[in-house]
Scaffold this motif. Structure first.
Motif, short mmCIF file in Angstrom:
data_model
loop_
_atom_site.label_atom_id
_atom_site.label_comp_id
_atom_site.label_asym_id
_atom_site.label_seq_id
_atom_site.Cartn_x
_atom_site.Cartn_y
_atom_site.Cartn_z
N VAL A 166 0.33 -0.46 -4.61
CA VAL A 166 0.34 1.06 -4.10
C VAL A 166 0.70 0.77 -2.44
CG1 VAL A 166 -1.24 2.86 -3.20
CG2 VAL A 166 -1.51 1.77 -5.35
N LEU A 167 0.17 -0.12 -1.92
CA LEU A 167 0.87 -0.28 -0.40
C LEU A 167 2.16 -0.27 -0.20
CD1 LEU A 167 -1.91 -2.67 1.16
CD2 LEU A 167 -1.72 -0.13 1.41
N VAL A 168 2.88 -1.04 -1.08
CA VAL A 168 4.41 -1.24 -1.21
C VAL A 168 5.00 0.29 -1.38
CG1 VAL A 168 6.42 -2.18 -2.39
CG2 VAL A 168 4.35 -3.62 -1.53
N SER A 169 4.41 0.88 -2.34
CA SER A 169 4.79 2.11 -2.78
C SER A 169 4.81 3.02 -1.71
CB SER A 169 3.84 2.75 -3.85
OG SER A 169 4.12 1.89 -5.01
N ILE A 173 14.59 1.09 -0.94
CA ILE A 173 14.46 0.53 -2.21
C ILE A 173 14.59 -1.17 -1.71
CG2 ILE A 173 15.37 -0.24 -4.40
CD1 ILE A 173 16.34 2.45 -4.70
N VAL A 174 15.51 -1.57 -0.99
CA VAL A 174 15.79 -2.98 -0.52
C VAL A 174 14.48 -3.32 0.42
CG1 VAL A 174 17.46 -4.64 0.78
CG2 VAL A 174 18.17 -2.77 -0.69
N VAL A 175 14.24 -2.34 1.45
CA VAL A 175 13.45 -3.08 2.27
C VAL A 175 11.85 -3.03 1.40
CG1 VAL A 175 11.96 -2.25 4.28
CG2 VAL A 175 14.41 -2.11 4.28
N ALA A 176 11.58 -2.05 0.73
CA ALA A 176 10.10 -2.18 -0.01
C ALA A 176 10.30 -3.57 -0.78
CB ALA A 176 10.06 -1.03 -0.85
N MET A 230 3.35 -9.87 -0.46
CA MET A 230 2.52 -9.33 -0.97
C MET A 230 2.32 -9.56 -2.66
SD MET A 230 2.62 -5.70 0.97
CE MET A 230 1.24 -5.12 0.58
N GLY A 231 3.18 -10.28 -3.19
CA GLY A 231 2.99 -10.51 -4.38
C GLY A 231 3.49 -9.38 -5.41
N SER A 247 10.91 -4.01 -8.15
CA SER A 247 9.58 -3.30 -8.78
C SER A 247 9.69 -1.77 -8.79
CB SER A 247 8.50 -3.96 -8.17
OG SER A 247 8.37 -3.33 -6.78
N ALA A 248 8.62 -1.31 -9.73
CA ALA A 248 8.59 0.25 -9.72
C ALA A 248 8.14 0.67 -8.36
CB ALA A 248 7.78 0.48 -10.71
N SER A 249 7.28 -0.08 -7.64
CA SER A 249 7.00 0.36 -6.36
C SER A 249 8.12 0.09 -5.30
CB SER A 249 5.87 -0.88 -5.76
OG SER A 249 4.88 -0.89 -6.56
#
Length: 465
Positions: free
Chosen positions: A198-201, A224-227, A234-235, A377-379
């Motif tokens: 959620v934090l990455v999202s 997208i790239v930065v996330a 963060m795994g 990832s989806a996030s």
């Protein structure tokens, strides 16, 4: 002598510069880049954004098809090369920023209903069903029926389809990013804010919104790239554990392969089991109307839809998409269809088929490097999808909310698409309710014949399941 050499060198440089300009101009002219107020840079960024938004299909589709019995490497090759070929074809023939790949939903039907359900057919037979469905749709396009049905749809419903897809895209982003989770008591609930996913999202949404507000070119791509990078420590971003550099073409020409244990081709098996023809109809309905909604949605973002929701030069778009459905069965990749994630590329600035060339090249490259795409990832894509959903809601003012015959079908379409997780279902609800309201009002004669046919087809589909 020195002066002569200098002038010759100068003229040579001018000639090289002129040639470069001619090459650039030819690309510009072929794809009508300047004519559509775009640039080569915008098209490249748009293509990269679209690819990253839809790249999950490279990991998801082979896994689904492997469950159906197709070797993973063969499914991966079919997925990537099928998407590449048809996306490039759309770019060159229709010149629109609409990327194609194996459709989610249909691939699940192929795997879990056709191959693993009560029917339990061989995967080659399932691909033959997909192939036949594509051929039928192509015939409908060549006869002009598919375009005629689109022309028969009221303007309010056309706008509603795009809005509903906008909510659908945002919902997909929020669900994939863990911000919306299932809940037994309330059906849906807010995700756990302490979760790394959620934090990455949230990072991806914040970046996408801020960059959009600042009008930064390629903002969605940057988010997208930065996330993705933020997700590594963060795994959340999975790192590649193995590499696959080979291609496997064993799934190609699946409908014309002999089914093990028999002496007949897969496509013949479909006609030997007439019940399977019902699946041809079911897949046809899904492909037919999913594409209709996707094209309208991308067209609104790409500025090739007029105020009444009419898509410019739609016939070549529908023709390529129809061929893609059949090609998906031939490649052994499930039905290849227009991807609604193309709206993210259009929102990032893509206006022409040049962005498709970028997407197609990347699909070919990552046929060899699929694990790299697994890192997105989806996030990481959550923010881009949410912003695209927000952009697509702007068309809500184009609907006449003062008249129930326009307002309610639009409302049920907008609501139905995200809540049933299906573009086709939402469109079906809108078509059927529009016809019913017109009958009750004594205005049945205002409904065009093809709308009646489509509404009845939807009713049959819902009843048969």
């Amino acid at each position: 002598m020195l002066e002569f050499r200098y002038l010759a060198r100068k003229r040579g440089n001018c000639r090289i510069s002129t040639n470069r300009r001619r090459r650039t101009f030819s690309v510009d002219k072929f794809f009508k880049i300047s004519e559509r107020n775009s640039t080569i840079g915008n098209e490249i960024i748009g293509g990269l954004t679209t690819f990253l938004a839809m790249a999950y299909i490279i990991a998801v589709n082979p896994s689904l098809l492997e469950a159906a019995g197709i070797p993973f490497d063969a499914a991966l090759t079919a997925t990537c090369l099928g998407a590449a070929v048809m996306t490039v074809a759309m770019g060159l023939i229709a010149n629109r920023p609409i990327a194609l790949a194996s459709g989610m939903g249909i691939n699940a039907i192929v795997a879990y209903t056709l191959c693993l359900g009560e029917t339990a057919v061989d995967w080659r037979v399932a691909m033959a069903i997909v192939f036949l469905e594509g051929i039928v749709i192509l015939v409908l396009v060549l006869c002009g029926l598919r375009k005629a049905i689109m022309d028969a749809i009221p303007a309010s419903l056309r706008h509603a389809i795009g809005i509903g897809i906008g909510l659908f895209i945002a919902f997909i982003g929020l669900k994939g990013g863990g911000l919306i989770v299932p809940d037994e008591a309330t059906i849906l609930a807010f995700g756990d804010l302490s979760s790394p996913i959620v934090l990455v999202s949230l990072v991806s949404i914040l970046l996408a919104v801020v960059l959009q507000a600042l009008n930064v070119k390629g903002g969605l791509l940057i988010s997208i790239v930065v996330a993705t990078i933020v997700g590594i420590p963060m795994g959340v971003t999975p790192l590649p554990t193995e590499w696959n550099f080979g291609l496997d073409f064993s799934a190609f020409a699946a409908p014309f392969q002999t089914v093990p244990g028999t002496d007949t081709m897969a496509i013949v098996q479909v006609f030997l089991q007439p019940a399977l023809l019902l699946f041809v109809f079911s897949l046809l309905m899904s492909d037919f109307f999913d594409t209709m909604g996707t094209v309208v949605a991308v067209g609104e973002q790409g500025k090739f839809v007029d105020k009444d929701g009419n898509v410019e030069d739609i016939q070549p778009i529908l023709a390529v998409d129809s061929v893609a459905a059949a090609a998906g069965g031939f490649f052994g990749a499930s039905s290849i269809t227009s991807f609604v994630e193309s709206t993210s590329g259009a929102a990032a600035g893509a206006r022409t088929g040049l962005s498709n060339i970028v997407v197609g090249i990347l699909f070919v490259v990552f046929a060899f490097f699929a694990p790299v795409i697994g890192m997105v990832s989806a996030s990481a894509t959550c923010g881009a999808l949410v912003v695209v959903g927000y952009l697509m809601l702007s068309d809500v003012t184009s609907i006449d909310w003062s008249k129930i015959e326009h307002a309610f079908p639009a409302f049920i379409t907008i609501l139905g698409i995200p809540l049933t997780y299906s573009i086709t279902n939402g469109i079906g609800f809108g078509f059927i309710s529009y016809c019913i309201i017109k009958v009750v009002q004594g205005k049945a004669c205002e409904v065009k014949p093809l709308m009646w046919i489509a509404a009845v087809a939807f009713m049959v589909m819902f009843i048969v399941g």
